[in-house]
Design a protein around this motif. Structure first.
Motif, PDB file in Angstrom:
ATOM      1  N   SER A 258      -0.883  16.521  -6.746  1.00  0.00           N
ATOM      2  CA  SER A 258      -0.043  17.674  -7.063  1.00  0.00           C
ATOM      3  C   SER A 258      -0.889  18.939  -7.110  1.00  0.00           C
ATOM      4  N   ALA A 259      -0.220  20.083  -7.024  1.00  0.00           N
ATOM      5  CA  ALA A 259      -0.937  21.353  -7.146  1.00  0.00           C
ATOM      6  C   ALA A 259      -1.630  21.442  -8.498  1.00  0.00           C
ATOM      7  N   ALA A 260      -0.980  20.910  -9.537  1.00  0.00           N
ATOM      8  CA  ALA A 260      -1.575  20.946 -10.877  1.00  0.00           C
ATOM      9  C   ALA A 260      -2.823  20.079 -10.942  1.00  0.00           C
ATOM     10  N   MET A 261      -2.792  18.888 -10.317  1.00  0.00           N
ATOM     11  CA  MET A 261      -3.967  18.032 -10.314  1.00  0.00           C
ATOM     12  C   MET A 261      -5.103  18.675  -9.530  1.00  0.00           C
TER      13      MET A 261
ATOM     14  N   GLY B 250       0.793  -1.221   0.000  1.00  0.00           N
ATOM     15  CA  GLY B 250       0.000   0.000   0.000  1.00  0.00           C
ATOM     16  C   GLY B 250       0.823   1.268   0.000  1.00  0.00           C
ATOM     17  N   ILE B 251       2.115   1.154  -0.263  1.00  0.00           N
ATOM     18  CA  ILE B 251       2.978   2.347  -0.328  1.00  0.00           C
ATOM     19  C   ILE B 251       2.767   3.017  -1.675  1.00  0.00           C
ATOM     20  N   MET B 252       2.507   4.314  -1.616  1.00  0.00           N
ATOM     21  CA  MET B 252       2.156   5.055  -2.823  1.00  0.00           C
ATOM     22  C   MET B 252       3.184   6.153  -3.069  1.00  0.00           C
ATOM     23  N   ASN B 253       3.333   6.545  -4.319  1.00  0.00           N
ATOM     24  CA  ASN B 253       4.192   7.682  -4.631  1.00  0.00           C
ATOM     25  C   ASN B 253       3.752   8.907  -3.834  1.00  0.00           C
ATOM     26  N   ALA B 254       4.715   9.672  -3.340  1.00  0.00           N
ATOM     27  CA  ALA B 254       4.383  10.836  -2.519  1.00  0.00           C
ATOM     28  C   ALA B 254       3.525  11.838  -3.272  1.00  0.00           C
ATOM     29  N   THR B 255       3.738  11.945  -4.573  1.00  0.00           N
ATOM     30  CA  THR B 255       2.887  12.762  -5.442  1.00  0.00           C
ATOM     31  C   THR B 255       2.524  11.927  -6.653  1.00  0.00           C
ATOM     32  N   ILE B 256       1.235  11.796  -6.903  1.00  0.00           N
ATOM     33  CA  ILE B 256       0.787  10.970  -8.030  1.00  0.00           C
ATOM     34  C   ILE B 256       0.906  11.774  -9.325  1.00  0.00           C
TER      35      ILE B 256
END
Length: 260
Positions: free
Chosen positions: A146-149, A51-57
């Motif tokens: 992300s800020a963009a997302m 369940g470890i996910m990228n810090a920013t998708i």
């Protein structure tokens, strides 16, 4: 004489990223007796084992999650069970792909589900906000957006007719397993402007339903989350008449039958 065996008269399916346990956990928390939750897992490249996910998708795996064939095949397989509604539990693809794509995605998945209705979370949130007569929205994204997302999320709701008076990822640890309700409550309570007349906490993987009532009491406005809005729409599409009192004002409203 008999002990509860978990059998239910209304069954809701969930299409969830393969390592994300939050959608079915929150659905199970909200589900009263007589409703059961049944999940199918769909690969998402942003996850690692455990369940470890990228810090920013990044946008690319989010966009790809909604592409055929994997999610379509999962929907068809899940629909082989005797279900009454299915939730596509992935908010971020709506933000990246846009509002028009949500309708196409729903229609595409419903061609594979034997007529079982499919709920798209962001579209369910728009329907809920309109029933609540909300016009000015505070949008809270997970810290792994992300800020963009997040900005794309704001445009999604602006394109749906709302004024977004606040948006941004929550300033919490970018780790699904590190989210604590008390910390999320404080963040949302602190960052919701007085001009907002509703809050939407996006992200089906974002642990949030446990703070809805406390936030509504503190802010005095409706609070929606991705899983709560999806469940609200799903139980009605499933033909359930259950009353849910502890997870937000929206459950006192019935969704429209026409989702076009």
């Amino acid at each position: 004489m008999w002990q509860p065996d978990g059998w239910s008269e209304r069954r809701i399916g969930v299409l969830t990223p393969h390592a994300d346990v939050n959608p079915e956990s929150e659905f199970n928390a909200m589900a009263p007796d007589g409703i059961s939750i049944h999940a199918a897992r769909v690969p998402l490249a942003a996850y690692k084992p455990g369940g470890i996910m990228n810090a920013t998708i990044a946008d690319d795996p989010v966009r790809a999650f909604a592409d055929p064939p994997l999610v379509d095949d999962a929907a068809e397989l899940l629909a082989s069970a005797p279900l009454h509604a299915i939730v596509y539990a992935f908010t971020s693809s709506s933000y990246v792909r846009g509002r028009a794509d949500d309708a196409k995605l729903r229609q595409r998945l419903e061609t594979r589900t034997r007529g079982i209705p499919v709920v798209i979370p962001s579209a369910a949130a728009v329907a809920a906000l309109k029933l609540l007569d909300a016009t000015r929205l505070a949008l809270i994204s997970p810290p792994w957006f992300s800020a963009a997302m997040d900005e794309k999320g704001a445009r999604y709701f602006e394109d749906s007719g709302f004024e977004v008076v606040h948006n941004g990822p929550a300033g919490l640890p970018s780790d699904q397993q590190a989210i604590r309700p008390s910390e999320l409550f404080e963040w949302v309570h602190t960052h919701t402007p007085k001009s907002a007349d509703a809050v939407f906490i996006g992200g089906n993987g974002f642990r949030a339903v446990g703070i809805i009532k406390a936030l509504e009491d503190a802010l005095g406005i409706p609070v929606l989350t991705a899983n709560q809005a999806s469940f609200w729409q799903a139980i009605v599409l499933a033909g359930s008449q259950v009353v849910i009192a502890a997870y937000g004002q929206i459950f006192s409203h019935r969704p429209p039958s026409d989702r076009a």
